[in-house]
Design an enzyme around this catalytic site. Structure first.
Site, mmCIF file in Angstrom:
data_model
loop_
_atom_site.group_PDB
_atom_site.id
_atom_site.type_symbol
_atom_site.label_atom_id
_atom_site.label_comp_id
_atom_site.label_asym_id
_atom_site.label_seq_id
_atom_site.Cartn_x
_atom_site.Cartn_y
_atom_site.Cartn_z
ATOM 1 N N ASP A 259 0.865 -1.177 0.000
ATOM 2 C CA ASP A 259 0.000 0.000 0.000
ATOM 3 C C ASP A 259 0.904 1.231 0.000
ATOM 4 O O ASP A 259 2.110 1.118 0.249
ATOM 5 C CB ASP A 259 -0.893 -0.037 1.245
ATOM 6 C CG ASP A 259 -1.817 1.154 1.329
ATOM 7 O OD1 ASP A 259 -2.289 1.625 0.276
ATOM 8 O OD2 ASP A 259 -2.072 1.616 2.455
ATOM 9 N N ASP A 261 0.004 5.141 1.192
ATOM 10 C CA ASP A 261 -0.142 5.964 2.390
ATOM 11 C C ASP A 261 -0.140 5.128 3.658
ATOM 12 O O ASP A 261 -0.820 4.103 3.744
ATOM 13 C CB ASP A 261 -1.447 6.764 2.309
ATOM 14 C CG ASP A 261 -1.387 7.866 1.256
ATOM 15 O OD1 ASP A 261 -1.244 9.039 1.625
ATOM 16 O OD2 ASP A 261 -1.469 7.532 0.051
ATOM 17 N N ASP A 267 0.421 9.313 5.816
ATOM 18 C CA ASP A 267 -0.821 9.585 5.097
ATOM 19 C C ASP A 267 -0.804 10.977 4.484
ATOM 20 O O ASP A 267 -0.587 11.976 5.177
ATOM 21 C CB ASP A 267 -2.002 9.454 6.057
ATOM 22 C CG ASP A 267 -3.340 9.488 5.338
ATOM 23 O OD1 ASP A 267 -3.370 9.201 4.125
ATOM 24 O OD2 ASP A 267 -4.357 9.790 5.987
ATOM 25 N N THR A 295 -1.644 1.163 -5.074
ATOM 26 C CA THR A 295 -2.183 2.296 -4.333
ATOM 27 C C THR A 295 -3.524 2.746 -4.882
ATOM 28 O O THR A 295 -3.818 2.557 -6.072
ATOM 29 C CB THR A 295 -1.188 3.476 -4.371
ATOM 30 O OG1 THR A 295 -1.760 4.616 -3.736
ATOM 31 C CG2 THR A 295 -0.824 3.837 -5.798
ATOM 32 N N ASP A 454 -10.284 11.039 4.227
ATOM 33 C CA ASP A 454 -11.175 11.124 3.083
ATOM 34 C C ASP A 454 -11.831 9.762 2.883
ATOM 35 O O ASP A 454 -11.513 8.804 3.574
ATOM 36 C CB ASP A 454 -10.404 11.546 1.816
ATOM 37 C CG ASP A 454 -9.154 10.707 1.587
ATOM 38 O OD1 ASP A 454 -9.019 9.647 2.243
ATOM 39 O OD2 ASP A 454 -8.307 11.077 0.763
#
Length: 581
Positions: A259, A261, A267, A295, A454
């Site tokens: 991944d 972030d 992040d 990602t 978000d």
């Protein structure tokens, strides 16, 4: 005495997270069924003050149930199962998924307990995070067998294996694990250490312009040359990592996907300052491991925007002179599974051809869920439903947020200088998930997840992305490892569990620890590649221990770092738009 502002900010952040963990993170949608069940099973022994005598046996019981579950699942998938009766583990934990390897949980528990004395505690039982760490250790132990060898740890689920043929392999693995466990002390400290000290970029002991050679490892005598130095006897041309190069194959996963972030970088930030993590990624590539960043960030094929997010890592590869064949083992999958890029010899990312001979969409078209089989009308319909749900959520929860619509995604992001409560983000995502799962006209794979600050809904998910990479590059499920931080049902790493082994981390520092452990277990020497805390210490160690290491000077261009950082700060990480010159 006055506390410095930086310390106050750090303390405030820690206290804020602790408060959320106490009062919020234990809600039902933020629980992992398997780990919660393990925790409840261990609670019995803890209450009876018998954990020291029964703890290891309990983890052996976990191992046995997982192996039984794997065998039943594989038999049912192959259509050879006598019935569809679920495993005992499935009955105990209805949400449990697939296991792609044997997990040596007892050995992992014993190593972790030797360091932290879990069984000596009288008031605090083994926690969720400690069980997560133990499962991570067990997974990377298991992946040492990813080159296809069958060992005592995995033989229970294999048929037709001659035990005598594997005695040497079993002894070899036992020695490697023993050495690795003896080094766990400093490794496990990383799990509780929020900050890592920077290290030098590259060893100046190499010839000018040449990359450091990856170490040749000897499982009997330790990795590399004596004292942890680097073996220069093999030319860089022969060190691409394949078995044909004349050196031992890498004893670990063949491909590691990450991944972005909160796994490789903080992040919303970019890869800049974690030079130790960059070093370990470099060593993986030099030893023939494919590295891929999978990602949610989707900037289509605007490669310069992805490069900004990975600017420090790509600069590290360039400064170390990573050979072309190793560069070509580095991939990036944007938008979960929509945009595939590959690192070139110029240390820049380039779009991988989609169609035609060798095109990744053409080559994987037989995979039902691949983007090459999607209809644009279905994509738009899925995004329309998601956007409508998000818009209603913003209105009803009075969120100070805006919606972003992309070609293959729709997102809910905070307005300038605002933030969205975590509860509101989860509520939004659970609404979208429920609506999309309810609709009979939605057949495409999707990922609705809370990104921390978000919320996004993507067409496709990481199960699709990782499976495409496995098919395109010819890497089996059990030889793949995915590392990420979002494995709950509101996270976007959750789907990867279905297609490959996974390691659940919570920060780039934990990612660094995991990679260091993988390299050590594989027999790769890392001590000669900048593992000291300062150039003075490195020089003293070389002088006292006879290791050929010269005093190092940092090759980091701080003006270039500042320029890249300023440029990234001018980019909207949500949309990829540059807001300044």
């Amino acid at each position: 005495r006055t506390i410095p502002s930086t310390c106050r900010a750090y303390i405030t952040a820690i206290m804020s997270f602790s408060s959320r963990r106490r009062n919020y993170l234990l809600t039902p949608h933020r629980r992992d069924g398997l780990i919660e069940w393990m925790k409840s099973m261990l609670m019995h022994s803890f209450v009876l003050d018998a954990l020291e005598t029964t703890g290891a046996d309990t983890f052996s019981h976990f191992e046995m149930l997982i192996d039984e579950h794997r065998q039943i699942s594989m038999a049912q998938s192959a259509g050879s199962g006598s019935d569809d009766k679920p495993s005992r583990l499935k009955q105990l934990v209805p949400t449990v998924g697939n296991f792609h390897t044997h997990l040596p949980l007892r050995r992992a528990f014993e190593a972790y307990n030797a360091k932290y004395g879990l069984t000596k505690r009288k008031h605090i039982c083994i926690s969720f995070n400690e069980l997560r760490h133990i499962c991570n250790l067990a997974q990377i132990m298991a992946l040492r067998c990813a080159d296809g060898r069958t060992t005592a740890a995995t033989r229970g689920s294999a048929d037709g294996v001659d035990d005598d043929d594997d005695d040497d392999d079993d002894e070899e693995e036992a020695r490697a694990l023993k050495r690795w466990e003896s080094q766990l002390g400093e490794d496990l400290d990383l799990l509780n250490t929020p900050v890592l000290k920077p290290v030098g970029m590259c060893s100046s002991s190499d010839a000018p312009g040449a990359p450091p050679s990856p170490p040749a490892f000897d499982l009997d005598g330790g990795a590399g040359s004596s004292g942890g130095g680097v073996d220069r006897s093999t030319s860089s041309a022969d060190n691409s990592g394949g078995e044909s190069s004349g050196r031992n194959p890498f004893r670990g996963p063949k491909m590691i996907t990450f991944d972005g972030d909160q796994t490789l970088y903080s992040d919303g930030a970019n890869f800049e300052s974690n030079l130790r993590l960059a070093l370990y990624l470099y060593l993986l590539l030099r030893n023939g491991v494919t590295v891929a960043v999978v990602t949610a960030a989707g900037y289509e094929y605007h490669t310069e925007k992805y490069e900004l997010r990975l600017s420090g890592l790509l600069a590290y590869f360039r400064d170390c002179g990573l050979p072309t064949e190793d560069c070509e083992r580095f991939y990036l999958f944007g938008g979960e599974c929509n945009y595939l890029l590959q690192l070139g010899k110029d240390y820049k990312l380039h779009a991988v051809k989609e169609y035609g001979a060798g095109g990744w969409l053409t080559s994987t078209k037989y995979i039902e869920e691949t983007p090459g089989n999607w209809d644009d009308n279905e994509v738009n319909a899925l995004l329309d439903i998601a956007e409508e749900c998000m818009s209603k959520s913003v209105e009803e929860q009075n969120l100070r947020a805006r919606l972003i619509r992309k070609k293959r995604a729709v997102g809910l992001v905070p307005k300038a200088d605002e933030s969205i409560p975590r509860e509101a983000l989860d509520e939004t995502i659970l609404r979208v998930q429920a609506e999309l799962q309810r609709r009979s006209d939605v057949s495409l794979p999707f990922c609705a997840f809370n990104g921390g600050r978000d919320a996004w809904v993507d067409c496709g998910n990481k199960r699709v992305g990782v499976s495409i990479l496995q098919s395109y590059l010819g890497v089996p499920n059990e030889a793949t490892l995915h590392i990420g931080d979002q494995f709950l049902n509101t996270g976007n790493d959750f789907a990867a569990r279905e297609i490959c082994p996974c390691v659940w981390i919570t920060s780039p520092e934990e990612t660094t620890y995991i990679l260091k452990s993988i390299l050590r277990l594989a027999g790769v020497s890392i001590d000669g590649h900048g593992a000291t805390d300062s150039s003075v210490a490195a020089s003293k160690k070389a002088k006292d221990g006879g290791v050929t290491l010269k005093k190092r000077t940092s090759q980091l261009d701080f003006q270039e770092v500042e320029r890249r950082t300023e440029q990234v700060q001018k980019m909207d990480v949500f949309t990829g738009e540059l807001t300044g010159s």
